[in-house]
Design a protein around this motif. Structure first.
Motif, short mmCIF file in Angstrom:
data_model
loop_
_atom_site.label_atom_id
_atom_site.label_comp_id
_atom_site.label_asym_id
_atom_site.label_seq_id
_atom_site.Cartn_x
_atom_site.Cartn_y
_atom_site.Cartn_z
N MET B 1 0.84 -1.21 0.00
CA MET B 1 0.00 0.00 0.00
C MET B 1 0.87 1.25 0.00
SD MET B 1 -3.12 -1.07 -0.08
CE MET B 1 -4.21 0.22 0.54
N CYS B 2 0.26 2.35 -0.36
CA CYS B 2 1.04 3.57 -0.57
C CYS B 2 0.67 4.70 0.39
CB CYS B 2 0.88 4.03 -2.01
SG CYS B 2 1.65 2.86 -3.14
N GLU B 3 0.13 4.34 1.53
CA GLU B 3 -0.16 5.37 2.52
C GLU B 3 1.14 6.05 2.95
OE1 GLU B 3 -1.64 1.90 2.28
OE2 GLU B 3 -0.92 1.86 4.34
N ALA B 4 0.99 7.24 3.51
CA ALA B 4 2.17 7.98 3.97
C ALA B 4 1.99 8.41 5.43
CB ALA B 4 2.38 9.21 3.10
N VAL B 5 3.12 8.72 6.03
CA VAL B 5 3.11 9.34 7.34
C VAL B 5 3.23 10.84 7.13
CG1 VAL B 5 4.24 9.47 9.59
CG2 VAL B 5 4.22 7.31 8.34
N GLN B 16 5.30 14.02 14.24
CA GLN B 16 4.39 13.18 13.46
C GLN B 16 2.96 13.61 13.74
OE1 GLN B 16 5.20 8.90 13.24
NE2 GLN B 16 3.01 8.55 13.45
N LEU B 17 2.20 13.83 12.66
CA LEU B 17 0.83 14.31 12.80
C LEU B 17 -0.19 13.19 12.58
CD1 LEU B 17 -0.97 16.91 13.02
CD2 LEU B 17 -0.89 17.01 10.53
N MET B 18 0.05 12.35 11.58
CA MET B 18 -0.94 11.32 11.22
C MET B 18 -0.28 10.22 10.41
SD MET B 18 -4.61 12.21 9.41
CE MET B 18 -6.09 11.26 9.77
N GLU B 19 -0.68 8.98 10.67
CA GLU B 19 -0.17 7.83 9.92
C GLU B 19 -1.22 7.33 8.92
OE1 GLU B 19 2.65 5.06 12.52
OE2 GLU B 19 0.69 5.33 13.46
N ASN B 20 -0.79 6.47 8.01
CA ASN B 20 -1.70 5.79 7.07
C ASN B 20 -2.55 6.76 6.25
OD1 ASN B 20 -1.05 3.07 8.03
ND2 ASN B 20 -2.16 3.66 9.89
N VAL B 21 -1.96 7.92 5.93
CA VAL B 21 -2.71 8.93 5.18
C VAL B 21 -2.82 8.52 3.72
CG1 VAL B 21 -2.67 11.35 4.40
CG2 VAL B 21 -2.09 10.76 6.78
N VAL B 22 -4.04 8.62 3.19
CA VAL B 22 -4.26 8.24 1.79
C VAL B 22 -4.59 9.42 0.88
CG1 VAL B 22 -4.85 5.84 2.26
CG2 VAL B 22 -6.67 7.54 2.22
N THR B 23 -5.21 10.48 1.44
CA THR B 23 -5.44 11.67 0.61
C THR B 23 -5.14 12.96 1.36
OG1 THR B 23 -7.80 11.93 1.14
CG2 THR B 23 -7.29 10.58 -0.76
#
Lengths: 62, 62
Positions: B1-5, B16-23
Motif C-alpha cells: 500500500m502507498c499510505e504515507a506518514v 508526526q501528525l498522522m499515519e496511514n494517510v491516503v489523501t
C-alpha cells in the motif's frame, strides 16, 4: 511502487503532465516534480488533491 | 500500500501528525488529511514536500 501520475487542470480541462512522479516540492508559486528516473519539471501551479492509493495528484493553474 | 506518514514542522521542530494517510486535499489555508480508516484531520498548514517512495509528507505551520 508508489509513484503517481500528475494531472494539471486549467479552465476545467484535465491533462496528464507527468508519470512515475516520486516527489513534489512546492517552492513559492511553483512546484518541482521529480520522477522515478530523476527527470524534473517545474510548473506554476497549486496542489488540488493528492490521492496516494489512487496514484493520482491533481494540480491546477490559471 | 502507498499510505504515507504526515509530519508537521513548526519552529524547526518536526512532529508526526498522522499515519496511514491516503489523501491530502488543500482548501485555502487548510489541508484536509484522510487516513486509510476514513479518519480525517483538518490542519492549518502548507505542503513542504511529498515523498511518495519515502512514504513521507512534510507540512509546515507557524
Amino acid at each position: 511502487m508508489c509513484e503517481a501520475v500528475v494531472f494539471i487542470v486549467k479552465d476545467g480541462d484535465k491533462k496528464q503532465l507527468m508519470e512515475n512522479v516520486v516527489t513534489l516540492h512546492p517552492e513559492g508559486e511553483k512546484i518541482l516534480l521529480t520522477d522515478l528516473f530523476g527527470e524534473q519539471k517545474l510548473v506554476t501551479a497549486k496542489i488540488e488533491k493528492v490521492d496516494l492509493t489512487g496514484h493520482e495528484i491533481i494540480l491546477s493553474t490559471g
